[in-house]
Motif scaffolding. Structure first.
Motif, PDB file in Angstrom:
ATOM      1  N   PRO A  55     -10.424  -6.161   1.759  1.00 24.34           N
ATOM      2  CA  PRO A  55      -9.509  -5.074   2.139  1.00 24.34           C
ATOM      3  C   PRO A  55      -8.513  -5.493   3.215  1.00 24.34           C
ATOM      4  CG  PRO A  55     -11.650  -4.744   3.151  1.00 24.34           C
ATOM      5  CD  PRO A  55     -11.812  -5.906   2.212  1.00 24.34           C
ATOM      6  N   VAL A  56      -7.354  -4.842   3.177  1.00 23.92           N
ATOM      7  CA  VAL A  56      -6.346  -5.010   4.231  1.00 23.92           C
ATOM      8  C   VAL A  56      -6.892  -4.392   5.512  1.00 23.92           C
ATOM      9  CG1 VAL A  56      -4.015  -4.386   4.966  1.00 23.92           C
ATOM     10  CG2 VAL A  56      -4.470  -4.940   2.555  1.00 23.92           C
ATOM     11  N   VAL A  57      -6.789  -5.113   6.639  1.00 23.06           N
ATOM     12  CA  VAL A  57      -7.300  -4.591   7.908  1.00 23.06           C
ATOM     13  C   VAL A  57      -6.184  -4.206   8.868  1.00 23.06           C
ATOM     14  CG1 VAL A  57      -9.467  -5.861   7.728  1.00 23.06           C
ATOM     15  CG2 VAL A  57      -7.525  -6.923   8.899  1.00 23.06           C
ATOM     16  N   ALA A  58      -4.944  -4.617   8.581  1.00 25.57           N
ATOM     17  CA  ALA A  58      -3.806  -4.269   9.428  1.00 25.57           C
ATOM     18  C   ALA A  58      -2.534  -4.610   8.664  1.00 25.57           C
ATOM     19  CB  ALA A  58      -3.852  -5.018  10.756  1.00 25.57           C
ATOM     20  N   GLY A  59      -1.376  -4.175   9.206  1.00 32.74           N
ATOM     21  CA  GLY A  59      -0.102  -4.505   8.582  1.00 32.74           C
ATOM     22  C   GLY A  59       0.820  -3.323   8.511  1.00 32.74           C
ATOM     23  N   ASP A  60       1.814  -3.401   7.627  1.00 33.64           N
ATOM     24  CA  ASP A  60       2.795  -2.333   7.469  1.00 33.64           C
ATOM     25  C   ASP A  60       3.338  -2.365   6.054  1.00 33.64           C
ATOM     26  OD1 ASP A  60       4.677  -0.326   7.850  1.00 33.64           O
ATOM     27  OD2 ASP A  60       5.400  -1.136   9.762  1.00 33.64           O
ATOM     28  N   GLU A  61       3.303  -1.212   5.375  1.00 36.89           N
ATOM     29  CA  GLU A  61       3.851  -1.095   4.024  1.00 36.89           C
ATOM     30  C   GLU A  61       5.315  -0.661   4.047  1.00 36.89           C
ATOM     31  OE1 GLU A  61       2.070  -1.898   1.182  1.00 36.89           O
ATOM     32  OE2 GLU A  61       0.598  -2.608   2.651  1.00 36.89           O
ATOM     33  N   PHE A  62       5.853  -0.296   5.212  1.00 33.95           N
ATOM     34  CA  PHE A  62       7.236   0.145   5.376  1.00 33.95           C
ATOM     35  C   PHE A  62       7.590   1.313   4.444  1.00 33.95           C
ATOM     36  CE2 PHE A  62       7.309  -4.450   6.568  1.00 33.95           C
ATOM     37  CZ  PHE A  62       7.462  -4.238   7.939  1.00 33.95           C
ATOM     38  N   ASN A  63       6.662   2.252   4.347  1.00 31.01           N
ATOM     39  CA  ASN A  63       6.848   3.427   3.488  1.00 31.01           C
ATOM     40  C   ASN A  63       7.327   4.622   4.311  1.00 31.01           C
ATOM     41  OD1 ASN A  63       4.485   3.718   4.876  1.00 31.01           O
ATOM     42  ND2 ASN A  63       3.199   4.143   3.082  1.00 31.01           N
ATOM     43  N   TYR A  64       8.350   4.385   5.127  1.00 32.99           N
ATOM     44  CA  TYR A  64       8.934   5.441   5.961  1.00 32.99           C
ATOM     45  C   TYR A  64      10.402   5.086   6.184  1.00 32.99           C
ATOM     46  CZ  TYR A  64       7.650   1.831   9.440  1.00 32.99           C
ATOM     47  OH  TYR A  64       7.481   0.650  10.120  1.00 32.99           O
ATOM     48  N   LEU A  65      11.130   5.908   6.934  1.00 31.58           N
ATOM     49  CA  LEU A  65      12.559   5.691   7.176  1.00 31.58           C
ATOM     50  C   LEU A  65      12.842   5.551   8.661  1.00 31.58           C
ATOM     51  CD1 LEU A  65      14.053   8.425   4.795  1.00 31.58           C
ATOM     52  CD2 LEU A  65      13.788   6.001   4.308  1.00 31.58           C
ATOM     53  N   GLY A  66      13.848   4.741   8.999  1.00 31.39           N
ATOM     54  CA  GLY A  66      14.277   4.654  10.385  1.00 31.39           C
ATOM     55  C   GLY A  66      13.917   3.327  11.024  1.00 31.39           C
ATOM     56  N   PRO A  67      13.687   3.331  12.339  1.00 34.35           N
ATOM     57  CA  PRO A  67      13.304   2.093  13.012  1.00 34.35           C
ATOM     58  C   PRO A  67      11.869   1.696  12.665  1.00 34.35           C
ATOM     59  CG  PRO A  67      13.228   3.920  14.550  1.00 34.35           C
ATOM     60  CD  PRO A  67      13.830   4.459  13.285  1.00 34.35           C
ATOM     61  N   PRO A  68      11.503   0.435  12.871  1.00 35.46           N
ATOM     62  CA  PRO A  68      10.110   0.030  12.647  1.00 35.46           C
ATOM     63  C   PRO A  68       9.158   0.846  13.512  1.00 35.46           C
ATOM     64  CG  PRO A  68      11.505  -1.889  12.896  1.00 35.46           C
ATOM     65  CD  PRO A  68      12.357  -0.710  13.256  1.00 35.46           C
ATOM     66  N   ASN A  69       7.982   1.144  12.983  1.00 38.69           N
ATOM     67  CA  ASN A  69       6.973   1.932  13.672  1.00 38.69           C
ATOM     68  C   ASN A  69       6.683   1.314  15.047  1.00 38.69           C
ATOM     69  OD1 ASN A  69       4.609   3.155  14.593  1.00 38.69           O
ATOM     70  ND2 ASN A  69       3.682   3.257  12.561  1.00 38.69           N
ATOM     71  N   VAL A  92      17.898  -3.822  12.738  1.00 36.81           N
ATOM     72  CA  VAL A  92      16.594  -3.726  12.079  1.00 36.81           C
ATOM     73  C   VAL A  92      16.337  -2.280  11.683  1.00 36.81           C
ATOM     74  CG1 VAL A  92      14.137  -4.220  12.293  1.00 36.81           C
ATOM     75  CG2 VAL A  92      15.787  -5.607  13.558  1.00 36.81           C
ATOM     76  N   LYS A  93      16.143  -2.036  10.375  1.00 36.14           N
ATOM     77  CA  LYS A  93      15.892  -0.682   9.886  1.00 36.14           C
ATOM     78  C   LYS A  93      14.900  -0.704   8.731  1.00 36.14           C
ATOM     79  CE  LYS A  93      20.459   1.140  11.107  1.00 36.14           C
ATOM     80  NZ  LYS A  93      21.685   1.821  10.615  1.00 36.14           N
ATOM     81  N   VAL A  94      14.190   0.410   8.581  1.00 33.26           N
ATOM     82  CA  VAL A  94      13.282   0.583   7.442  1.00 33.26           C
ATOM     83  C   VAL A  94      13.887   1.608   6.503  1.00 33.26           C
ATOM     84  CG1 VAL A  94      10.981   1.284   6.700  1.00 33.26           C
ATOM     85  CG2 VAL A  94      11.266   0.027   8.856  1.00 33.26           C
ATOM     86  N   ALA A  95      14.003   1.250   5.224  1.00 33.53           N
ATOM     87  CA  ALA A  95      14.562   2.150   4.212  1.00 33.53           C
ATOM     88  C   ALA A  95      14.129   1.683   2.838  1.00 33.53           C
ATOM     89  CB  ALA A  95      16.089   2.153   4.296  1.00 33.53           C
ATOM     90  N   TRP A  96      14.044   2.653   1.894  1.00 32.75           N
ATOM     91  CA  TRP A  96      13.735   2.314   0.511  1.00 32.75           C
ATOM     92  C   TRP A  96      12.460   1.492   0.388  1.00 32.75           C
ATOM     93  CZ3 TRP A  96      19.258   0.529   1.131  1.00 32.75           C
ATOM     94  CH2 TRP A  96      20.131   1.604   1.017  1.00 32.75           C
ATOM     95  N   GLY A  97      11.495   1.737   1.266  1.00 27.90           N
ATOM     96  CA  GLY A  97      10.208   1.072   1.174  1.00 27.90           C
ATOM     97  C   GLY A  97      10.191  -0.364   1.643  1.00 27.90           C
ATOM     98  N   VAL A 251      11.854  -7.316   3.784  1.00 30.79           N
ATOM     99  CA  VAL A 251      10.398  -7.477   3.741  1.00 30.79           C
ATOM    100  C   VAL A 251       9.781  -6.224   3.126  1.00 30.79           C
ATOM    101  CG1 VAL A 251       8.298  -7.859   5.086  1.00 30.79           C
ATOM    102  CG2 VAL A 251      10.444  -9.000   5.749  1.00 30.79           C
ATOM    103  N   ASP A 252       9.089  -6.391   2.028  1.00 31.93           N
ATOM    104  CA  ASP A 252       8.464  -5.272   1.309  1.00 31.93           C
ATOM    105  C   ASP A 252       7.216  -4.786   2.024  1.00 31.93           C
ATOM    106  OD1 ASP A 252       7.907  -3.400  -0.619  1.00 31.93           O
ATOM    107  OD2 ASP A 252       7.195  -4.833  -2.111  1.00 31.93           O
ATOM    108  N   TRP A 253       6.386  -5.729   2.499  1.00 35.35           N
ATOM    109  CA  TRP A 253       5.186  -5.370   3.228  1.00 35.35           C
ATOM    110  C   TRP A 253       4.645  -6.596   3.978  1.00 35.35           C
ATOM    111  CZ3 TRP A 253       1.920  -8.773   0.985  1.00 35.35           C
ATOM    112  CH2 TRP A 253       1.966  -8.956  -0.411  1.00 35.35           C
ATOM    113  N   VAL A 254       3.809  -6.303   4.985  1.00 34.83           N
ATOM    114  CA  VAL A 254       3.049  -7.322   5.703  1.00 34.83           C
ATOM    115  C   VAL A 254       1.598  -6.862   5.700  1.00 34.83           C
ATOM    116  CG1 VAL A 254       2.627  -8.461   7.914  1.00 34.83           C
ATOM    117  CG2 VAL A 254       4.972  -7.947   7.204  1.00 34.83           C
ATOM    118  N   ARG A 255       0.661  -7.739   5.293  1.00 33.55           N
ATOM    119  CA  ARG A 255      -0.755  -7.350   5.207  1.00 33.55           C
ATOM    120  C   ARG A 255      -1.632  -8.418   5.883  1.00 33.55           C
ATOM    121  NH1 ARG A 255      -0.141  -5.674  -1.186  1.00 33.55           N
ATOM    122  NH2 ARG A 255       1.034  -3.737  -0.808  1.00 33.55           N
ATOM    123  N   VAL A 256      -2.625  -7.948   6.595  1.00 33.94           N
ATOM    124  CA  VAL A 256      -3.531  -8.854   7.297  1.00 33.94           C
ATOM    125  C   VAL A 256      -4.935  -8.624   6.786  1.00 33.94           C
ATOM    126  CG1 VAL A 256      -4.322  -9.657   9.542  1.00 33.94           C
ATOM    127  CG2 VAL A 256      -2.040  -8.669   9.324  1.00 33.94           C
TER     128      VAL A 256
END
Length: 258
Positions: A55-69, A92-97, A251-256
């Motif tokens: 399982p993924v234990v950390a990361g970001d799917e970028f499934n939101y809008l705006g600045p990085p979380n 740097v912006k998050v958009a369209w996943g 970047v579509d996603w980062v997973r750890v």
């Protein structure tokens, strides 16, 4: 990437295509709509699945809008790499996943540093592509020492594109000399298409993967990082005196994984 280096090199070869950049001045509240975002579909083969990393234990799917979380990322706000240009949060912006880092014609670009998974050993995987890339912009997916401190100046660039727009590199930095030392591999690849880049760091070695296939390995004990590391994503500007064209790192996603 703060240190320069002497190198031991392994090279593999292939080709590249081009995809137009996405206009990040557009309203992100709407639908995906922009055909330029959709690169030709390639198989989504992940090292984590092929190698059964669990399982993924950390990361970001970028499934939101705006600045990085802000709970997950520190966004750079500083001079650029080696004093060239600036790293601005506006780039740097998050958009369209996906996360978009845009470098403009004047060297204003960006980067982010993960607040999650600041750990010694583990597995990281990142799905990334670029727009048509100016040779002066170098996208890099890397592990960086926690607190910016490492006795052997460790740096693990597990997907780095330099002046050749058709080649991706893996570089493991392992010595604090003026020119630095590294082992590396290089592979010709279409950077404008989605690819999954992964690194596995254990007590006995470091292995790099592209789309689930191992392509780099170093098991020399003195080459391995000795401190905890964390993910960063950077689009660095290396001006050469010619006109710079806008470039995007996407970047579509980062997973750890454990």
């Amino acid at each position: 990437m703060l240190w320069r280096r002497k190198v031991a090199t392994a090279i593999v070869v292939a080709v590249a295509l081009n995809v137009a950049a996405v206009n990040l001045n557009e309203d992100f509240s709407g639908g995906h709509g922009d055909a330029a975002f959709a690169a030709t579909v390639v198989p989504n083969v992940q090292a984590a699945v092929v190698r059964n990393w669990g399982p993924v234990v950390a990361g970001d799917e970028f499934n939101y809008l705006g600045p990085p979380n802000p709970l997950k990322w520190k966004v750079y706000d500083s001079v650029g790499h080696d004093g060239n240009g600036i790293r601005s949060p506006k780039a740097v912006k998050v958009a369209w996943g996906a996360l978009f880092i845009t470098g403009d014609a004047h060297g204003t670009t960006g980067g982010v540093s993960a607040k999650f998974a600041q750990q010694k050993y583990g597995r990281w995987e990142t799905r990334m592509r670029t727009s048509i890339r100016d040779v002066e912009y170098h996208p890099v997916v890397l592990l960086w020492p926690n607190d910016n401190k490492s006795p052997n100046c460790a740096e693990v660039d597990y997907a780095e594109a330099l002046g050749n727009v058709n080649v991706i590199k893996f570089s493991l930095h392992y010595a604090c000399t003026r020119s630095n030392y590294q082992t590396r591999a290089a592979k010709a690849i279409d950077l404008t298409q989605w690819h999954n880049y992964a690194v596995e760091w254990t007590r006995t070695g470091i292995t790099g993967y592209i789309d689930g296939v191992p392509w780099y390995i170093d098991t020399t004990p003195s080459h391995l990082p000795t401190v905890g590391m964390h993910q960063t994503l950077q689009l660095d500007w290396f001006p050469d005196g010619t006109i710079t064209n806008q470039t995007q790192m996407i970047v579509d996603w980062v997973r750890v994984y454990r």
